[in-house]
Design an enzyme around this catalytic site. Structure first.
Site, PDB file in Angstrom:
ATOM      1  N   LEU A  20      44.060  47.579  37.280  1.00  0.00           N
ATOM      2  CA  LEU A  20      45.325  46.847  37.128  1.00  0.00           C
ATOM      3  C   LEU A  20      45.383  46.147  35.776  1.00  0.00           C
ATOM      4  O   LEU A  20      46.373  45.499  35.446  1.00  0.00           O
ATOM      5  CB  LEU A  20      45.468  45.827  38.258  1.00  0.00           C
ATOM      6  CG  LEU A  20      45.590  46.474  39.651  1.00  0.00           C
ATOM      7  CD1 LEU A  20      45.282  45.474  40.746  1.00  0.00           C
ATOM      8  CD2 LEU A  20      46.972  47.069  39.834  1.00  0.00           C
ATOM      9  N   LYS A  70      29.079  48.205  32.334  1.00  0.00           N
ATOM     10  CA  LYS A  70      28.949  46.772  32.016  1.00  0.00           C
ATOM     11  C   LYS A  70      27.592  46.385  31.424  1.00  0.00           C
ATOM     12  O   LYS A  70      27.504  45.440  30.652  1.00  0.00           O
ATOM     13  CB  LYS A  70      29.225  45.930  33.263  1.00  0.00           C
ATOM     14  CG  LYS A  70      30.704  45.809  33.593  1.00  0.00           C
ATOM     15  CD  LYS A  70      30.934  44.820  34.719  1.00  0.00           C
ATOM     16  CE  LYS A  70      32.421  44.574  34.893  1.00  0.00           C
ATOM     17  NZ  LYS A  70      32.709  43.485  35.817  1.00  0.00           N
ATOM     18  N   ASN A  91      31.916  42.283  30.116  1.00  0.00           N
ATOM     19  CA  ASN A  91      33.192  42.860  30.581  1.00  0.00           C
ATOM     20  C   ASN A  91      34.272  42.812  29.506  1.00  0.00           C
ATOM     21  O   ASN A  91      35.379  43.296  29.714  1.00  0.00           O
ATOM     22  CB  ASN A  91      33.684  42.166  31.865  1.00  0.00           C
ATOM     23  CG  ASN A  91      34.357  40.840  31.580  1.00  0.00           C
ATOM     24  OD1 ASN A  91      34.043  40.180  30.590  1.00  0.00           O
ATOM     25  ND2 ASN A  91      35.278  40.456  32.429  1.00  0.00           N
ATOM     26  N   ASP A 106      33.872  37.244  33.737  1.00  0.00           N
ATOM     27  CA  ASP A 106      33.928  37.275  35.206  1.00  0.00           C
ATOM     28  C   ASP A 106      33.562  35.907  35.800  1.00  0.00           C
ATOM     29  O   ASP A 106      34.244  35.415  36.706  1.00  0.00           O
ATOM     30  CB  ASP A 106      32.975  38.336  35.770  1.00  0.00           C
ATOM     31  CG  ASP A 106      33.474  39.748  35.515  1.00  0.00           C
ATOM     32  OD1 ASP A 106      34.700  39.945  35.438  1.00  0.00           O
ATOM     33  OD2 ASP A 106      32.643  40.671  35.395  1.00  0.00           O
ATOM     34  N   TYR A 228      39.892  42.200  45.815  1.00  0.00           N
ATOM     35  CA  TYR A 228      41.311  41.836  45.712  1.00  0.00           C
ATOM     36  C   TYR A 228      42.227  42.891  46.319  1.00  0.00           C
ATOM     37  O   TYR A 228      43.438  42.718  46.360  1.00  0.00           O
ATOM     38  CB  TYR A 228      41.698  41.554  44.257  1.00  0.00           C
ATOM     39  CG  TYR A 228      41.283  42.644  43.299  1.00  0.00           C
ATOM     40  CD1 TYR A 228      40.096  42.541  42.585  1.00  0.00           C
ATOM     41  CD2 TYR A 228      42.060  43.788  43.142  1.00  0.00           C
ATOM     42  CE1 TYR A 228      39.693  43.545  41.726  1.00  0.00           C
ATOM     43  CE2 TYR A 228      41.674  44.798  42.285  1.00  0.00           C
ATOM     44  CZ  TYR A 228      40.487  44.663  41.576  1.00  0.00           C
ATOM     45  OH  TYR A 228      40.101  45.670  40.732  1.00  0.00           O
TER      46      TYR A 228
END
Ligand code: ATR
Length: 287
Positions: A20, A70, A91, A106, A228
């Site tokens: 997203l 990562k 990130n 994060d 999420y």
């Protein structure tokens, strides 16, 4: 009239179809009318070296890093922020001239989401952390940096919980990192807990939701999930039924994105536009 060339931001990872971040960042860039575009770069593990080789030929000035890169991006970077070093993962990358700087937003995103969306300050608090993977490590570091009083880690694989607690205990001597076995949860910890964080995917995709003693938590306890999608995970549904205050995982996702945006553009990220894009994207995505 000469057209100004757009600068490029993006995200590298694989798979990226559910990301997203493009929606959220392009909404922010449009709101502030900044001359950037944010693009997904689907990069497989074996193509990472080529991506970094070709970076200087492209107008990329920053990018997010997601699964599975990562940790593996670290050798390609010239310096790391304190958070990225402590978490051992990156990130967000800023391209400054020929230098690549790695950040990890994060943990900071998690802390800011607690503060802004749930008015929760970590300092001096008792926390139960479910999980001992990469996400749990980022959250554990954030809890240590902000000096939680005690963090009790519970994980399906007990050894990973012990290893993470030992590692974080060394890094953050002001916070106690303890472990509670999943098959014999020590409920005395639960009566004192101010915050329960789920950093696992339990209860999703047909997996079992742990039998957690939520009834032992004090009524003021906040329950949050880093997952999420869905917005209300099985754990959050259960917590809500038991009248606990909950914070869904969109908060961490939004604030980590806002922190990355500020690192790249040096502009204050537009909260409303980014939140709207993110929640609309979540409503439309079918996971
Ligand atoms: P992430 O980067 O999302 O943290 P990860 O490093 O693979 O991913 O860690 C996943 C975490 O979720 C781990 O704590 C894992 O438990 P194990 O260490 O026992 O593997 C936990 N996890 C994943 N699926 C789970 C499930 N169905 N039930 C309980 N825990 C689960």
């Amino acid at each position: 009239m000469k057209q100004k060339q757009l600068k490029i931001l993006g995200v590298i990872g694989d798979p990226l179809s559910h990301s997203l971040s493009p929606l959220m960042h392009n909404a922010a860039l449009a709101t502030l009318k900044l001359p950037y575009i944010y693009m997904p770069f689907s990069i497989k593990k074996e193509a990472l070296a080529d991506f970094f080789k070709s970076l200087s030929e492209r107008a990329i000035c920053g990018f997010n890093v997601t699964i599975p890169h990562k940790q593996s991006v670290i050798p390609y970077l010239h310096s790391l922020s304190r958070e990225a070093r402590l978490i051992g993962a990156v990130n967000t990358v800023l391209v400054r001239g020929k230098k690549l700087i790695g950040y990890n937003t994060d943990g900071s995103g998690f802390l800011t989401s607690l503060e802004k969306e749930a008015q929760f300050q970590v300092r001096g608090k008792q926390v139960i952390l479910l999980g001992a993977g990469g996400a749990a490590r980022a959250i554990g570091v954030a809890l240590g940096m902000d000096e939680a009083r005690e963090v009790t880690i519970i994980n399906r694989t007990a050894k990973k919980a012990f290893d993470l607690a030992a590692e974080l205990g060394k890094k953050f001597p002001k916070t106690i990192f303890s472990v509670s076995p999943l098959d014999q949860i020590e409920t005395s910890h639960w009566g004192l807990a101010d915050l329960l964080v789920n950093a696992t995917s339990m209860g999703l995709k047909g997996t079992k939701l742990w039998d957690l003693p939520l009834n032992h938590l004090p009524s003021h306890a906040l329950i949050t999930d880093i997952v999420y999608n869905p917005l209300e995970t099985p754990l959050l549904k259960k917590a809500k039924k038991s009248k606990f205050k909950i914070l869904p995982g969109w908060g961490m996702l939004l604030y980590q994105g806002m922190d990355s945006f500020e690192i790249w553009t040096k502009k204050k990220p537009p909260y409303e536009a980014m939140k709207k894009a993110l929640l609309e994207g979540l409503a439309q995505s079918k996971l």
